[in-house]
Design a protein around this motif. Structure first.
Motif, mmCIF file in Angstrom:
data_model
loop_
_atom_site.group_PDB
_atom_site.id
_atom_site.type_symbol
_atom_site.label_atom_id
_atom_site.label_comp_id
_atom_site.label_asym_id
_atom_site.label_seq_id
_atom_site.Cartn_x
_atom_site.Cartn_y
_atom_site.Cartn_z
ATOM 1 N N UNK A 133 0.901 -1.184 -0.075
ATOM 2 C CA UNK A 133 0.032 0.077 0.046
ATOM 3 C C UNK A 133 0.910 1.198 0.033
ATOM 4 N N UNK A 134 0.359 2.408 -0.661
ATOM 5 C CA UNK A 134 1.264 3.565 -0.842
ATOM 6 C C UNK A 134 1.772 4.235 0.542
ATOM 7 N N UNK A 135 0.713 4.113 1.500
ATOM 8 C CA UNK A 135 0.951 4.535 2.949
ATOM 9 C C UNK A 135 2.014 3.726 3.698
ATOM 10 N N UNK A 136 2.035 2.537 3.289
ATOM 11 C CA UNK A 136 3.181 1.682 4.010
ATOM 12 C C UNK A 136 4.381 2.056 3.260
ATOM 13 N N UNK A 137 4.250 2.262 1.729
ATOM 14 C CA UNK A 137 5.622 2.556 1.479
ATOM 15 C C UNK A 137 6.098 3.900 1.892
ATOM 16 N N UNK A 138 5.474 4.670 1.912
ATOM 17 C CA UNK A 138 5.785 6.185 2.517
ATOM 18 C C UNK A 138 6.470 5.918 3.884
ATOM 19 N N UNK A 139 5.764 5.307 4.750
ATOM 20 C CA UNK A 139 6.229 5.148 6.137
ATOM 21 C C UNK A 139 7.687 4.358 6.080
ATOM 22 N N UNK A 140 7.728 3.119 5.116
ATOM 23 C CA UNK A 140 8.912 2.521 4.905
ATOM 24 C C UNK A 140 9.905 3.468 4.318
ATOM 25 N N UNK A 141 9.787 4.344 3.701
ATOM 26 C CA UNK A 141 10.750 5.375 3.081
ATOM 27 C C UNK A 141 11.251 6.105 4.196
ATOM 28 N N UNK A 142 10.508 6.584 5.346
ATOM 29 C CA UNK A 142 10.743 7.321 6.264
ATOM 30 C C UNK A 142 11.501 6.720 7.347
ATOM 31 N N UNK A 143 11.193 5.229 7.432
ATOM 32 C CA UNK A 143 11.868 4.532 8.399
ATOM 33 C C UNK A 143 13.381 4.238 7.817
ATOM 34 N N UNK A 144 13.351 3.920 6.506
ATOM 35 C CA UNK A 144 14.848 3.502 5.899
ATOM 36 C C UNK A 144 15.438 4.741 5.923
ATOM 37 N N UNK A 145 15.116 6.173 5.635
ATOM 38 C CA UNK A 145 15.889 7.133 5.805
ATOM 39 C C UNK A 145 16.498 7.375 7.303
ATOM 40 N N UNK A 146 15.813 7.219 8.247
ATOM 41 C CA UNK A 146 16.212 7.112 9.649
ATOM 42 C C UNK A 146 17.290 6.042 9.842
ATOM 43 N N UNK A 147 16.974 4.830 9.351
ATOM 44 C CA UNK A 147 18.000 3.669 9.570
ATOM 45 C C UNK A 147 19.208 4.092 9.000
ATOM 46 N N UNK A 148 19.319 4.581 7.763
ATOM 47 C CA UNK A 148 20.384 5.009 6.988
ATOM 48 C C UNK A 148 21.302 5.951 7.854
ATOM 49 N N UNK A 149 20.534 6.889 8.374
ATOM 50 C CA UNK A 149 21.217 8.084 9.282
ATOM 51 C C UNK A 149 21.880 7.671 10.424
ATOM 52 N N UNK A 150 21.178 6.533 10.826
ATOM 53 C CA UNK A 150 21.722 5.867 12.305
ATOM 54 C C UNK A 150 22.624 4.970 12.174
ATOM 55 N N UNK A 151 22.297 4.052 11.071
ATOM 56 C CA UNK A 151 23.220 2.930 10.776
ATOM 57 C C UNK A 151 24.508 2.983 10.180
ATOM 58 N N UNK A 152 24.555 3.827 8.997
ATOM 59 C CA UNK A 152 25.772 4.122 8.069
ATOM 60 C C UNK A 152 26.601 4.496 8.841
ATOM 61 N N UNK A 153 26.471 5.755 9.536
ATOM 62 C CA UNK A 153 27.759 6.115 10.285
ATOM 63 C C UNK A 153 28.283 5.292 11.229
ATOM 64 N N UNK A 154 27.467 4.658 11.944
ATOM 65 C CA UNK A 154 27.987 3.464 13.032
ATOM 66 C C UNK A 154 28.600 2.566 12.386
ATOM 67 N N UNK A 155 28.345 1.915 11.147
ATOM 68 C CA UNK A 155 29.010 0.970 10.343
ATOM 69 C C UNK A 155 30.452 1.395 9.923
ATOM 70 N N UNK A 156 29.914 2.612 9.451
ATOM 71 C CA UNK A 156 31.361 3.236 8.630
ATOM 72 C C UNK A 156 32.617 3.444 9.746
ATOM 73 N N UNK A 157 31.980 3.871 11.184
ATOM 74 C CA UNK A 157 33.029 4.107 12.450
ATOM 75 C C UNK A 157 33.412 2.780 12.748
ATOM 76 N N UNK A 158 32.843 1.612 12.766
ATOM 77 C CA UNK A 158 33.198 0.033 13.035
ATOM 78 C C UNK A 158 34.048 -0.189 12.148
ATOM 79 N N UNK A 159 33.977 0.082 10.726
ATOM 80 C CA UNK A 159 34.910 -0.470 9.682
ATOM 81 C C UNK A 159 36.245 0.188 9.989
ATOM 82 N N UNK A 160 36.144 1.529 10.134
ATOM 83 C CA UNK A 160 37.297 2.432 10.451
ATOM 84 C C UNK A 160 38.080 1.980 11.643
ATOM 85 N N UNK A 161 37.313 1.747 12.520
ATOM 86 C CA UNK A 161 38.279 1.316 13.855
ATOM 87 C C UNK A 161 38.937 -0.210 13.542
ATOM 88 N N UNK A 162 38.249 -0.796 12.932
ATOM 89 C CA UNK A 162 38.845 -2.264 12.820
ATOM 90 C C UNK A 162 40.161 -2.328 11.943
#
Length: 346
Positions: free
Chosen positions: A295-324
């Motif tokens: 459903x279009x509403x589901x897709x919109x919220x999935x887009x919002x959740x994905x954006x939030x996840x990217x903003x939270x997860x990508x920097x953390x993963x990048x930092x983890x790889x850099x530290x390693x």
């Protein structure tokens, strides 16, 4: 429009798992082929030390893929997991056994136990990518469609076989390249050469299998073949070829970070080429992106959740790889603990 955006996110998540998780599976492949206990002692030592800090984080991308499929494209999720439950179940069992084998091998005190857990870890690292690749090949060849019952033909066909073998070869490539670079970090130049030679072999296997796969898809998956030889799909096929030559050049000298970038470019470009070749279908030629979207509403919220996840997860993963990669996550040795204890006493 939002369905297309979520489909791109799904493809990028698959590419991320292919590269991140593929590196771990490749390390398991080289563990399997390292030889006996004495001959394979040093390669397995490097595999243990290189994988331990970050190997579990790569499963984040797999969870991301499953969530996007289930939420954003429920018809695709139901179709794929109904028609190909057996290879996907075998892949899942392989993931569990692989994690258990890796976790239990090192602390095991008995040689027989270490060999058993090591064999479980290594064999599972071979089985899992093959069945994941076979399932992807079933999708690419269009042998599954909404309502298709589970059948061997869905995943035991020429395209599935080639995708499965290609998955093993690409994981072996990534594992060898990353381990060679880690050998430099651990001041083990002999292992750098050891894994660079294996990376060359894996790169040659990837190139040969990729060409054979292209010929196989001509008759067995014509829609994907057309997408790989035209338009955006062809662009990424060319990028994968360029990255292959770049990887070969970088492997001819002492390993560094750029060899990792080039190898990731090979695999990521190949995965993206496959995804773009399927347009406008999720499953050629029976389920388009628009037909399989939620459903279009589901897709919109999935887009919002994905954006939030990217903003939270990508920097953390990048930092983890850099530290390693900078040695900040290396485990403490007995000498480190003794020095720490002496300092506390003083």
């Amino acid at each position: 429009m939002m369905a297309d955006v979520i489909a791109v996110v799904l493809l990028l998540a698959v590419a991320a798992y292919s590269c991140g998780g593929g590196t771990d599976y490749g390390a398991g492949f080289w563990d399997l082929t390292a030889g006996g206990a004495e001959r394979g002692k040093r390669p397995r030592w490097l595999i243990d030390h290189a994988m331990a800090p970050v190997w579990e984080v790569n499963n984040v991308w797999l969870v991301f893929v499953l969530v996007i499929m289930w939420t954003g494209f429920p018809v695709m999720f139901q179709t794929v997991f109904s028609a190909m439950w057996l290879p996907l179940a075998l892949a899942a069992v392989g993931m569990v056994l692989r994690g258990a084998g890796f976790a239990l091998r090192k602390p095991s005190r008995r040689l027989a136990g270490r060999r058993l857990y090591g064999a479980v870890f290594a064999v599972s690292s071979l089985v899992t990518p093959f069945f994941l690749g076979a399932a992807a090949g079933g999708i690419a060849s269009g042998r599954v469609a909404p309502g298709t019952p589970a059948a061997d033909d869905a995943w035991s066909n020429p395209t599935s076989l080639m995708f499965g073998l290609l998955a093993i070869a690409t994981t072996a490539l990534l594992g060898a390249v990353f381990l060679a670079a880690d050998a430099r970090r651990f001041d083990a130049p002999d292992l750098d050469g050891y894994f660079r030679r294996r990376a060359f072999g894996a790169l040659a296997a990837v190139a040969v299998l990729a060409v054979v796969t292209l010929f196989v898809t001509h008759d067995d998956a014509p829609h994907v073949w057309h997408g790989l030889t035209h338009g955006a799909g062809l662009v990424f096929v060319i990028l994968a070829a360029v990255a292959t030559f770049a990887t070969a050049g970088l492997l001819s000298r002492a390993s560094g970070s750029w060899s990792r970038v080039a190898a990731v470019g090979v695999v990521a470009s190949a995965v993206i080429a496959w995804g773009l070749a399927q347009r406008p279908y999720l499953i050629p030629t029976s389920l388009t992106i628009a037909e399989g979207a939620g459903a279009s509403t589901t897709l919109r919220w999935l887009g919002v959740v994905t954006l939030v996840a990217v903003l939270l997860v990508l920097p953390a993963v990048a930092l983890l790889y850099w530290l390693d990669t900078h040695g900040e996550l290396d485990s403490l040795t007995d000498a480190d603990l003794r020095r720490s204890g002496a300092g506390d006493e003083g």
